[in-house]
Design a protein around this motif. Structure first.
Motif: not given
Length: 207
Positions: A60-88
């Motif tokens: 989703y991030v790759e398809a939605t944002f330009a490669p040089d555009r930084p983002i902020d990420l908020v994950g709730f509950s399981m979504g926080g762990i999913v997001s950690r896997y994406y980040v790490q």
């Protein structure tokens, strides 16, 4: 406020949810100048691994944002762990500047034992999945990482499982797990954290 003056914010929901759970948080942020994005993870019931769901975030991030555009990420509950896997594990550390988890089981939750599927197993205390993420959690210090949680959480057991010794720790005294994305105190804490300058020092606060 000028376009792109703040990073776009991607919000990741929890188990059995959709991005509709952010019905109060998203407009609150948008009214204050943030561009918000929500995606629906599939399947959302834990029948697929959290690593599989994290790939959806990466796509989703790759398809939605330009490669040089930084983002902020908020994950709730399981979504926080999913997001950690994406980040790490999936390169998100190169895109994400501010990363907030809300009531996420960083050290597992006892309630995951009643969800006998792949995602549930990965959120059990001392699971191989969580142990793997936690062995190099220090990489989260490269970005603004914040864990927001409530000591009264009856879904994340024990509630202190939302704490990890990196980044910033925010306790918000909200009386229910699900209310962590709708309670004004939690929403204000998210907005305040998103507004912080990059590379804030490690602190502990109570709201």
């Amino acid at each position: 406020m000028q376009p792109h003056s703040r990073n776009p914010v991607v919000l990741i929901h929890g188990i059995d949810d959709t991005h509709a759970i952010f019905w109060r948080m998203m407009p609150y942020l948008e009214q204050r100048g943030w561009e918000t994005h929500g995606l629906d993870l599939y399947p959302n019931n834990g029948s697929s691994g959290l690593d599989v769901l994290a790939k959806q975030v990466a796509d989703y991030v790759e398809a939605t944002f330009a490669p040089d555009r930084p983002i902020d990420l908020v994950g709730f509950s399981m979504g926080g762990i999913v997001s950690r896997y994406y980040v790490q594990r999936l390169g998100g550390i190169k895109r994400v500047q501010r990363f907030i988890t809300i009531a996420s089981p960083h050290c597992g939750t006892l309630t995951a034992y009643i969800r006998s599927n792949k995602g549930g197993n990965q959120m059990c205390p001392k699971s191989l999945f969580l142990n793997d993420l936690n062995q190099d959690m220090q990489m989260l210090e490269q970005i603004n990482f914040t864990s927001i949680w409530t000591p009264w959480d009856a879904m994340i057991l024990p509630a202190k499982s939302s704490q990890i010794p990196v980044g910033k720790d925010l306790q918000v005294w909200v009386p229910a797990h699900a209310w962590m994305v709708t309670d004004p105190r939690a929403i204000k804490a998210v907005a305040a954290t998103l507004a912080e300058p990059l590379r804030t020092p490690v602190t502990s606060q109570v709201f």
